[in-house]
Design a protein around this motif. Sequence first.
Motif, short mmCIF file in Angstrom:
data_model
loop_
_atom_site.label_atom_id
_atom_site.label_comp_id
_atom_site.label_asym_id
_atom_site.label_seq_id
_atom_site.Cartn_x
_atom_site.Cartn_y
_atom_site.Cartn_z
N LEU A 1 0.82 -1.21 0.00
CA LEU A 1 0.00 0.00 0.00
C LEU A 1 0.86 1.26 0.00
CD1 LEU A 1 -3.03 0.45 -0.08
CD2 LEU A 1 -2.99 0.79 2.39
N ARG A 2 1.97 1.23 0.70
CA ARG A 2 2.89 2.38 0.70
C ARG A 2 3.46 2.61 -0.70
NH1 ARG A 2 5.26 4.80 4.91
NH2 ARG A 2 7.28 4.82 3.85
N LEU A 3 3.85 1.52 -1.35
CA LEU A 3 4.38 1.65 -2.71
C LEU A 3 3.30 2.15 -3.67
CD1 LEU A 3 6.54 -1.61 -2.97
CD2 LEU A 3 7.35 0.71 -2.59
N GLY A 4 2.08 1.67 -3.48
CA GLY A 4 0.98 2.16 -4.30
C GLY A 4 0.73 3.64 -4.08
N ALA A 5 0.82 4.10 -2.83
CA ALA A 5 0.66 5.53 -2.54
C ALA A 5 1.75 6.35 -3.20
CB ALA A 5 0.68 5.74 -1.03
N MET A 6 2.97 5.83 -3.20
CA MET A 6 4.07 6.52 -3.86
C MET A 6 3.81 6.64 -5.36
SD MET A 6 7.17 4.54 -1.89
CE MET A 6 8.25 4.72 -3.31
N ALA A 7 3.40 5.53 -5.98
CA ALA A 7 3.16 5.54 -7.42
C ALA A 7 2.03 6.50 -7.79
CB ALA A 7 2.84 4.12 -7.90
N ALA A 8 0.95 6.48 -7.00
CA ALA A 8 -0.18 7.37 -7.29
C ALA A 8 0.18 8.84 -7.07
CB ALA A 8 -1.37 6.99 -6.39
N GLU A 9 1.07 9.10 -6.12
CA GLU A 9 1.51 10.47 -5.87
C GLU A 9 2.40 10.98 -7.02
OE1 GLU A 9 1.64 13.94 -3.49
OE2 GLU A 9 0.44 12.10 -3.31
N GLU A 10 3.21 10.08 -7.54
CA GLU A 10 4.12 10.47 -8.63
C GLU A 10 3.40 10.60 -9.96
OE1 GLU A 10 7.93 11.24 -10.42
OE2 GLU A 10 7.14 11.35 -8.39
N ARG A 11 2.48 9.67 -10.23
CA ARG A 11 1.75 9.67 -11.50
C ARG A 11 0.25 9.56 -11.21
NH1 ARG A 11 4.33 7.27 -16.03
NH2 ARG A 11 2.24 7.08 -16.91
N LYS A 12 -0.47 10.65 -11.38
CA LYS A 12 -1.90 10.67 -11.07
C LYS A 12 -2.69 9.67 -11.92
CE LYS A 12 -1.39 14.03 -8.14
NZ LYS A 12 -1.51 13.78 -6.69
#
Length: 387
Positions: A343-354
């Motif tokens: 989930l943390r990695l998913g949050a990072m990815a979503a923050e970087e690429r909307k």
Amino acid sequence: MKEKKSRILTGITAGLLLVTAAAMYATHRAIPFMMDDLWYSTLLSEETPIKSLGDIVVSQVWHYFHWGGRSMTHGILQLILLAGEEAADVLNTTVTFLLAFIICMMAGKKRLPAFFAACGMLLGLNANWRMSMFWQSGAANYLYITVFILAFLFCYLRELPDEGVCGGREPTCRAQGVKALPGIGLWIMPLGILTGWSNENMGPAVWLTSLGVMLLLRREKRPVSPWMIMGNVSCLFGSVMMIIAPGNYVRSAQVEENQYGLLWRCFLRGYAESRALLEYLFPALLALLGMLMVCRALKLHMGRRNMLLLVCALLSWGAMILSPHYPDRASFGTMVLLICVILRLGAMAAEERKDMSVPLFAGAVFIWLRGMYYLGEYLAITWGWIR
């Protein structure tokens, strides 16, 4: 247009969460108290039913000296059994959502889609959803106690700056000046004892992780708060008390493995560890690998908090080499740590690429469907729809 899409996504997520809550509650109602539940509803040393908190204390003192050291988890179990099946079903569903919320706190993402993803992964990546979350004895030993474990870990990890993640833009990146949690000096010790006195693999793993956080802070010449030392010591105390319980030796003496030679026992334990990795934890590891590949493609760094969570997961898995028995439900705590990283990695990815939000949500729905399939199949068989 973006606001409209956001409202639609929120509505869909809320609807899926309602379906999840209904399915979980219905499954809890369909699964009665059974096996160990019936024994733990008594004084243990005799068949007299427990009727008060005093009876629970007497039971756990006997249990500590005659059958095992998990006094805290089995104390929680007896409290729930004392409340009755209907109250237990409501509590179990509520605690599942509470655990999902704490996972979101660990990920620094408290939005509804993240909460849904956490709930879906708890069911869809679980090696044995029934025995770790819906069987009352299993729920107390794994579902309930993992809430305390993650709460304890959260207190430590939030103190560790994670500037390397996402170029310092991650929501959980905190520089110096993190505000202490209210009254932490008062409740960190009981929380540490509960965490350490949880189960044989998670307690020591979490203690070592909290120690690692303090060592990293010292290495960077950052202050180590007194509450961190108190919490770490209390966690160690809880782990030691659980492991040295006289009842553990009574129980281990009855294990069939003791009749084998040393070489064969080493083989059996290696087999159990391999099975846990390649069977029990494999779905979670597969999801983690997928997220790592996404972050690699986006050139995002893991960050120290993710690394510490992975180390804690590795320790909790490796610690089971000391146990003669590694049931699939015992992988629950390790799975939850992996879910935190996913989930943390998913949050990072979503923050970087909307534009990654929709594919990531679709992946969460896919995992959720796997969990709903298990519950739906069980309910259909119980209700006579499948024969």
